[in-house]
Design a protein around this motif. Sequence first.
Motif, PDB file in Angstrom:
ATOM      1  N   PHE A 143     -48.575 127.385-114.663  1.00 32.73           N
ATOM      2  CA  PHE A 143     -49.234 128.139-113.456  1.00 32.73           C
ATOM      3  C   PHE A 143     -48.095 128.585-112.548  1.00 32.73           C
ATOM      4  N   CYS A 167     -50.336 121.987-116.910  1.00 34.57           N
ATOM      5  CA  CYS A 167     -50.914 121.250-115.988  1.00 34.57           C
ATOM      6  C   CYS A 167     -52.331 120.863-115.921  1.00 34.57           C
ATOM      7  N   ALA A 170     -54.801 122.152-113.319  1.00 33.30           N
ATOM      8  CA  ALA A 170     -55.206 123.618-113.557  1.00 33.30           C
ATOM      9  C   ALA A 170     -56.232 123.867-114.670  1.00 33.30           C
ATOM     10  N   ASP A 171     -56.074 123.128-115.726  1.00 34.65           N
ATOM     11  CA  ASP A 171     -56.534 123.234-116.915  1.00 34.65           C
ATOM     12  C   ASP A 171     -58.277 122.769-116.712  1.00 34.65           C
ATOM     13  N   THR A 207     -59.276 129.188-104.466  1.00 31.68           N
ATOM     14  CA  THR A 207     -58.509 128.149-105.435  1.00 31.68           C
ATOM     15  C   THR A 207     -57.272 127.865-104.824  1.00 31.68           C
ATOM     16  N   ASN A 210     -52.537 125.514-107.735  1.00 29.60           N
ATOM     17  CA  ASN A 210     -52.386 124.883-108.800  1.00 29.60           C
ATOM     18  C   ASN A 210     -53.576 125.512-109.941  1.00 29.60           C
ATOM     19  N   SER A 211     -53.672 126.489-110.300  1.00 29.44           N
ATOM     20  CA  SER A 211     -54.632 127.096-110.862  1.00 29.44           C
ATOM     21  C   SER A 211     -54.136 128.089-111.663  1.00 29.44           C
ATOM     22  N   SER A 212     -54.665 128.485-112.938  1.00 27.51           N
ATOM     23  CA  SER A 212     -54.233 129.862-113.780  1.00 27.51           C
ATOM     24  C   SER A 212     -54.236 130.852-113.135  1.00 27.51           C
ATOM     25  N   LYS A 216     -56.830 132.924-110.312  1.00 22.02           N
ATOM     26  CA  LYS A 216     -56.331 133.480-109.080  1.00 22.02           C
ATOM     27  C   LYS A 216     -56.976 134.945-109.340  1.00 22.02           C
ATOM     28  N   CYS A 298     -55.732 115.681-109.562  1.00 27.28           N
ATOM     29  CA  CYS A 298     -54.210 115.413-109.979  1.00 27.28           C
ATOM     30  C   CYS A 298     -54.017 114.041-110.561  1.00 27.28           C
TER      31      CYS A 298
END
Length: 437
Positions: A143, A167, A170-171, A207, A210-212, A216, A298
Amino acid sequence: MSVTSLPLTTRPLDPSVDHGIQAIVAGASLTATCATDLAAGPWEFDTRPGYGPGSSMGDVIPTGAPRQGELPAWYRSASEHELEQRIREAKAVLGDRVVVLGHFYQREEVVVHADYVGDSFQLAGAARSHPEAEAIVFCGVHFMAETADLLSRPDQAVILPNLAAGCSMADMASIDEVEECWEQLGELYGDLSQPDADGLLPVVPVTYMNSSAAIKGFVGRNGGIVCTSSNARTVLEWAFARGRRVLFFPDQHLGRNTAKAMGVPLDRMPLWNPRRAWGGNDRDELAGARVILWHGFCSVHRRFTVEQIDRARAEHPGVRVIVHPECPMDVVDAADEAGSTEYIRTAIAAATEPTTFAVGTEINLVQRLAAQYPQHEIFCLDPVVCPCSTMYRIHPGYLAWVLDELVAGRTPNRIQVPRDVADPARVALERMLAARP
């Protein structure tokens, strides 16, 4: 001697977590590691689905997650010194044509070659500030490389040395799950794009960085914003000024800890589990919600506990406990302070008197800080050596390989975000960049 009977801290003269793990596996250290397989090269696991040694058994990698092709034999068998020499030689040849970015959580053997070291937000800014570079080699996770691609020039190539470096947090929020959640919230609150009589939207999506890129992009299309651990409060204030409530994902702990500090009651922060109808909530709970928290976390920061803090205080009277806000709420409440990786670094750097610090964040950063500030006693709250499993997939062998490929005129492992995702994702990121604490 058992792990629990060992002293909580062993001053690391060597900041290398890898050296410590190798010593543990060889029987030369009484410290424990969460996975002895961490001593092997990550190429031993790249062809298998999963986040790698040290990851939580509960973290199930999505089908179709990127995998890394086979690393050429020389890079797998070369010594640490040989790889270091190869990387330096390649960087000398490439010069300003390439910039190497290293995340705080990277292994020391990679960080020493980085032109810039920082958190995901800082490194995204570093990528943006080097328009002269033809290639940006991002030593982090997927990401982060996506974000660098979003903020860099279209003709710049962003490279992730190991495509298997994903991550798990993120998934935990896939685009399909988030869109389904949004549809259900629309059934409850009405048209989510229409403000009420006070000009407030029913829900504003927020968001975490730490996201795809897809997440975003979703946020950008729906009037939302991206946040970091350092500006989460500012971002929530931005969102509350525009909406009745916030949908916060993927990390429940950052959302809960930040909103709680802002005075939002816990009973107005329901948890949304995408695998349950209505996220596992009833309509009354959702109707009164102020912050809807996604069921994500996390795995590194979830390892820290109140018991570890209690032990640190018992063994080190006067210890200063600082944890990351991705830690569970009870851990944040028990600590003296909570803040981003940059906050932790700054707090330690600003301490004028010798101080004992117990730190609740990723071990590579903690050991680097301990070596950098020998006047202090700095140790990780968790006595078990367990680095971020996906960050650890970036090995000097992969860095040497991608740099050699660039020298040869080839561009491996390029990360490119499709334009239909990139355009709205940039909107959300620009809002984040404007939301300064």
